[in-house]
Design an enzyme around this catalytic site. Structure first.
Site, PDB file in Angstrom:
ATOM      1  N   ALA A  63      29.656 -21.851  26.027  1.00  0.00           N
ATOM      2  CA  ALA A  63      29.083 -23.173  25.787  1.00  0.00           C
ATOM      3  C   ALA A  63      27.688 -22.973  25.206  1.00  0.00           C
ATOM      4  O   ALA A  63      27.075 -21.914  25.389  1.00  0.00           O
ATOM      5  CB  ALA A  63      29.014 -23.942  27.104  1.00  0.00           C
ATOM      6  N   GLY A 108      32.404 -20.225  28.292  1.00  0.00           N
ATOM      7  CA  GLY A 108      33.342 -21.215  27.764  1.00  0.00           C
ATOM      8  C   GLY A 108      34.357 -20.624  26.797  1.00  0.00           C
ATOM      9  O   GLY A 108      35.433 -21.197  26.605  1.00  0.00           O
ATOM     10  N   GLU A 111      36.953 -19.232  28.952  1.00  0.00           N
ATOM     11  CA  GLU A 111      37.599 -20.381  29.591  1.00  0.00           C
ATOM     12  C   GLU A 111      38.555 -21.110  28.646  1.00  0.00           C
ATOM     13  O   GLU A 111      39.650 -21.503  29.046  1.00  0.00           O
ATOM     14  CB  GLU A 111      36.523 -21.339  30.124  1.00  0.00           C
ATOM     15  N   GLU A 131      27.946 -16.645  33.501  1.00  0.00           N
ATOM     16  CA  GLU A 131      27.166 -17.823  33.888  1.00  0.00           C
ATOM     17  C   GLU A 131      26.146 -17.578  34.992  1.00  0.00           C
ATOM     18  O   GLU A 131      25.042 -18.132  34.952  1.00  0.00           O
ATOM     19  CB  GLU A 131      28.099 -18.975  34.300  1.00  0.00           C
TER      20      GLU A 131
HETATM   21  N1  CAA Z   1      24.944 -20.693  22.884  1.00  0.00           N
HETATM   22  C1  CAA Z   1      24.123 -20.933  21.860  1.00  0.00           C
HETATM   23  N2  CAA Z   1      23.859 -20.024  20.898  1.00  0.00           N
HETATM   24  C2  CAA Z   1      24.466 -18.822  20.995  1.00  0.00           C
HETATM   25  C3  CAA Z   1      25.335 -18.519  22.057  1.00  0.00           C
HETATM   26  C4  CAA Z   1      25.575 -19.513  23.033  1.00  0.00           C
HETATM   27  N3  CAA Z   1      26.412 -19.338  24.069  1.00  0.00           N
HETATM   28  N4  CAA Z   1      25.754 -17.245  21.905  1.00  0.00           N
HETATM   29  C5  CAA Z   1      25.180 -16.778  20.790  1.00  0.00           C
HETATM   30  N5  CAA Z   1      24.392 -17.730  20.234  1.00  0.00           N
HETATM   31  C6  CAA Z   1      23.587 -17.636  19.015  1.00  0.00           C
HETATM   32  C7  CAA Z   1      22.314 -16.840  19.259  1.00  0.00           C
HETATM   33  O1  CAA Z   1      21.322 -17.663  19.837  1.00  0.00           O
HETATM   34  C8  CAA Z   1      21.983 -16.407  17.870  1.00  0.00           C
HETATM   35  O2  CAA Z   1      21.386 -17.477  17.174  1.00  0.00           O
HETATM   36  P1  CAA Z   1      20.116 -17.216  16.214  1.00  0.00           P
HETATM   37  O3  CAA Z   1      20.637 -16.309  15.130  1.00  0.00           O
HETATM   38  O4  CAA Z   1      19.754 -18.597  15.746  1.00  0.00           O
HETATM   39  O5  CAA Z   1      19.077 -16.552  17.054  1.00  0.00           O
HETATM   40  C9  CAA Z   1      23.345 -16.168  17.237  1.00  0.00           C
HETATM   41  O6  CAA Z   1      24.283 -16.887  18.042  1.00  0.00           O
HETATM   42  C10 CAA Z   1      23.744 -14.702  17.248  1.00  0.00           C
HETATM   43  O7  CAA Z   1      23.652 -14.236  18.583  1.00  0.00           O
HETATM   44  P2  CAA Z   1      22.863 -12.901  18.984  1.00  0.00           P
HETATM   45  O8  CAA Z   1      21.741 -12.650  18.043  1.00  0.00           O
HETATM   46  O9  CAA Z   1      22.545 -12.996  20.432  1.00  0.00           O
HETATM   47  O10 CAA Z   1      24.000 -11.813  18.697  1.00  0.00           O
HETATM   48  P3  CAA Z   1      24.171 -10.396  19.406  1.00  0.00           P
HETATM   49  O11 CAA Z   1      25.203  -9.668  18.630  1.00  0.00           O
HETATM   50  O12 CAA Z   1      22.864  -9.729  19.620  1.00  0.00           O
HETATM   51  O13 CAA Z   1      24.741 -10.736  20.876  1.00  0.00           O
HETATM   52  C11 CAA Z   1      26.176 -11.878  22.439  1.00  0.00           C
HETATM   53  C12 CAA Z   1      26.012 -11.326  21.010  1.00  0.00           C
HETATM   54  C13 CAA Z   1      26.229 -10.686  23.439  1.00  0.00           C
HETATM   55  C14 CAA Z   1      27.495 -12.635  22.513  1.00  0.00           C
HETATM   56  C15 CAA Z   1      24.981 -12.783  22.790  1.00  0.00           C
HETATM   57  O14 CAA Z   1      24.819 -13.735  21.756  1.00  0.00           O
HETATM   58  C16 CAA Z   1      25.134 -13.539  24.075  1.00  0.00           C
HETATM   59  O15 CAA Z   1      24.974 -12.961  25.155  1.00  0.00           O
HETATM   60  N6  CAA Z   1      25.444 -14.866  23.995  1.00  0.00           N
HETATM   61  C17 CAA Z   1      25.537 -15.705  25.133  1.00  0.00           C
HETATM   62  C18 CAA Z   1      26.828 -15.450  25.895  1.00  0.00           C
HETATM   63  C19 CAA Z   1      26.881 -16.307  27.150  1.00  0.00           C
HETATM   64  O16 CAA Z   1      26.082 -16.154  28.061  1.00  0.00           O
HETATM   65  N7  CAA Z   1      27.886 -17.222  27.203  1.00  0.00           N
HETATM   66  C20 CAA Z   1      28.052 -18.097  28.324  1.00  0.00           C
HETATM   67  C21 CAA Z   1      27.376 -19.391  28.071  1.00  0.00           C
HETATM   68  S1  CAA Z   1      27.349 -20.414  29.503  1.00  0.00           S
HETATM   69  C22 CAA Z   1      28.848 -21.203  29.542  1.00  0.00           C
HETATM   70  O17 CAA Z   1      29.725 -20.959  28.723  1.00  0.00           O
HETATM   71  C23 CAA Z   1      28.984 -22.217  30.628  1.00  0.00           C
HETATM   72  C24 CAA Z   1      30.346 -22.759  30.832  1.00  0.00           C
HETATM   73  O18 CAA Z   1      31.170 -22.165  31.532  1.00  0.00           O
HETATM   74  C25 CAA Z   1      30.715 -24.038  30.312  1.00  0.00           C
END
Ligand code: CAA
Length: 276
Positions: A63, A108, A111, A131
């Site tokens: 998400a 998400g 999920e 999360e």
């Molecule tokens: N939300 C918003 N933006 C996201 C995102 C997310 N979940 N995941 C990645 N992005 C964005 C980053 O902010 C980045 O944007 P910018 O270029 O504008 O800075 C772009 O995507 C590329 O991401 P990274 O530079 O971080 O890429 P990376 O290769 O270094 O890392 C990754 C990849 C390990 C997937 C890392 O992006 C990451 O950890 N993302 C978050 C994953 C996460 O925690 N997901 C769970 C979200 S909470 C949830 O989903 C709640 C629920 O159950 C409903």
């Protein structure tokens, strides 16, 4: 639609989440557009859906954390409901949905893949529920579906530790049905990318499903889903009703007549669900 595309190949619909700059993260707009895409599927024609993410790197990275960062308690609950309503729509969609998981399937993303009937993934796929590291619980069904799909103990371990797992481990614990590798020639050069190989495999599986009797396939999905929600005495009654429901359909008549005539080449007749 800005972030979701839909295309049709024969009797298979392909829905692609296309927000590559944010690794296909699910914001409210993506959730709305996904709902619209599923609503627009012509159920008289399409027999199976493949759901995937644009690009090679990420299926869905969760998400949208930016959108969630300033939510109040009430808004957080409403956002969870928005995701849950959509994922339940996918889970109970009348025809099978295959998740073709190309890369990250986190939060998400894991999920939404679990709300699909079948998951196959590329060798670079990464699954996880990160999360608790963000100060929240999984909110789009992760606490419920992961515990049902793998085991309560394994789900608790993955969720409490927020540890991501690679494709081979996801396969070993039963989270994915199949891992698809890139094709490599004798010189070690990639001839078919992991994403292309994954899509070819997903479409092959979908075409196989689509070649079977459509009412029977839908009734199987409903029998499995509805039966798992109740005890065995009630579950077998659900099966009996859906089994009975197949009789007198064109597909049942044609399917059995083909067998009795020993004509394996005959294709089952197409019976639009709406007209059954
Ligand atoms: N939300 C918003 N933006 C996201 C995102 C997310 N979940 N995941 C990645 N992005 C964005 C980053 O902010 C980045 O944007 P910018 O270029 O504008 O800075 C772009 O995507 C590329 O991401 P990274 O530079 O971080 O890429 P990376 O290769 O270094 O890392 C990754 C990849 C390990 C997937 C890392 O992006 C990451 O950890 N993302 C978050 C994953 C996460 O925690 N997901 C769970 C979200 S909470 C949830 O989903 C709640 C629920 O159950 C409903």
């Amino acid at each position: 639609m800005e972030f979701v595309t839909y295309e049709v190949k024969d009797r298979v619909g392909i829905i692609t989440i296309s927000r590559e700059k944010a690794l296909n993260a699910l914001n409210s707009q993506v959730l709305d557009e996904l709902g619209e895409a599923f609503d627009a599927v012509d159920l008289n024609e399409i027999r199976c859906i493949v759901l995937t993410g644009a690009g090679e790197k990420s299926f869905v990275a969760g998400a949208d954390i930016g959108e969630m960062s300033s939510l109040t308690k009430a808004e957080g609950e409403a956002f969870g409901k928005k995701g849950n309503d959509l994922f339940r729509k996918i889970e109970t969609f009348p025809i099978p949905v295959i998740a073709a998981v190309n890369g990250f399937a986190l939060g998400g993303g894991c999920e939404i893949s679990m709300s699909c009937d079948i998951r196959i993934c590329s060798e670079n796929a990464v699954f996880g529920q990160p999360e608790v590291g963000l100060g929240i619980t999984p909110g789009f069904g992760g606490t419920q579906r992961l515990a049902r799909l793998v085991s309560p103990g394994m789900a608790k371990q993955l969720i409490y530790t927020a540890r991501n797992i690679k494709a081979d481990e996801a396969y070993r614990i039963g989270l994915v049905n199949k891992v698809v590798k890139a094709e490599v020639n004798e010189a070690g050069e990639v001839t078919v990318s992991a994403k292309d190989a994954l899509m070819a495999e997903a479409l092959k599986m979908a075409a196989g499903i689509a070649s079977n009797a459509p009412i029977a396939v839908r009734n199987c999905k409903k029998a499995i889903n509805d039966g798992l929600a109740v005890d065995m005495d009630k579950a077998i009654v659900i099966e009996e009703k859906l089994f009975g429901d197949c009789f007198e359909t064109e597909d049942q008549k044609a399917g059995m007549a083909n067998f009795l005539e020993k004509d394996k080449e005959k294709k089952l007749k197409v019976v639009p669900f709406a007209n059954k």
